[in-house]
Design a protein around this motif. Sequence first.
Motif, PDB file in Angstrom:
ATOM      1  N   GLY A  55       1.470  31.194 -30.552  1.00 48.10           N
ATOM      2  CA  GLY A  55       1.991  30.141 -31.419  1.00 48.10           C
ATOM      3  C   GLY A  55       1.360  29.778 -32.507  1.00 48.10           C
ATOM      4  O   GLY A  55       1.878  29.872 -33.719  1.00 48.10           O
ATOM      5  N   PHE A  78       4.508  24.155 -31.473  1.00 50.31           N
ATOM      6  CA  PHE A  78       5.775  24.508 -30.921  1.00 50.31           C
ATOM      7  C   PHE A  78       6.899  23.593 -31.925  1.00 50.31           C
ATOM      8  O   PHE A  78       7.989  24.181 -31.962  1.00 50.31           O
ATOM      9  CB  PHE A  78       6.125  24.284 -29.491  1.00 50.31           C
ATOM     10  CG  PHE A  78       5.201  25.238 -28.722  1.00 50.31           C
ATOM     11  CD1 PHE A  78       5.196  26.497 -28.910  1.00 50.31           C
ATOM     12  CD2 PHE A  78       4.296  24.324 -27.973  1.00 50.31           C
ATOM     13  CE1 PHE A  78       4.246  27.141 -28.099  1.00 50.31           C
ATOM     14  CE2 PHE A  78       3.177  25.425 -27.236  1.00 50.31           C
ATOM     15  CZ  PHE A  78       3.264  26.566 -27.354  1.00 50.31           C
ATOM     16  N   ALA A  92      11.942  24.741 -27.862  1.00 49.50           N
ATOM     17  CA  ALA A  92      10.459  24.195 -28.419  1.00 49.50           C
ATOM     18  C   ALA A  92      10.018  22.890 -27.397  1.00 49.50           C
ATOM     19  O   ALA A  92       8.982  22.692 -27.364  1.00 49.50           O
ATOM     20  CB  ALA A  92      10.672  23.900 -29.812  1.00 49.50           C
ATOM     21  N   LEU A  95       8.554  24.219 -24.400  1.00 47.19           N
ATOM     22  CA  LEU A  95       7.221  24.589 -24.750  1.00 47.19           C
ATOM     23  C   LEU A  95       6.164  23.453 -24.814  1.00 47.19           C
ATOM     24  O   LEU A  95       5.028  23.538 -24.615  1.00 47.19           O
ATOM     25  CB  LEU A  95       7.207  25.609 -25.761  1.00 47.19           C
ATOM     26  CG  LEU A  95       7.797  26.840 -25.525  1.00 47.19           C
ATOM     27  CD1 LEU A  95       8.018  27.666 -26.857  1.00 47.19           C
ATOM     28  CD2 LEU A  95       7.270  27.833 -24.540  1.00 47.19           C
TER      29      LEU A  95
END
Length: 142
Positions: A55, A78, A92, A95
Amino acid sequence: MDEKLLTQIRLLKKYLELLKDISKKEKDEYLKDEILRGAAERYLQLAIETCINIGARIVLLEQFKRDFKSPETYSEIFEILSKIGFLDESFAKNLKNMAKFRNKLVHMYWEIDDEFVFYILQTNLSDIQKFLHFAMNYITEN
């Protein structure tokens, strides 16, 4: 093609396969085996850190094309991926929670609940798999 991103994708595939193998164990077997529990925690930590690395790399690459501030925390990676349209908000959030759990694995490991880790292995590896697909799509398209 971004070699750093490719390397991280390869690592994530490896860690995910190891975690999937561990997740096939029966709960009683998992809870009784200290080495297996330790391996699960470590590979889970590595998988989460690899998602964070992927990411962060994508955020960095996208900063060359767009103007947004760099993340200050793992969770913000995220958030940014969601804000720029790469992840939906719900995913998101999952995460971000994963990144917070990574911090607990690393910094508050004595508070880890073995049954909760087993639960994660049974129910949340799909988030890591989904993120892996996201990363593979990103590298294919870029």
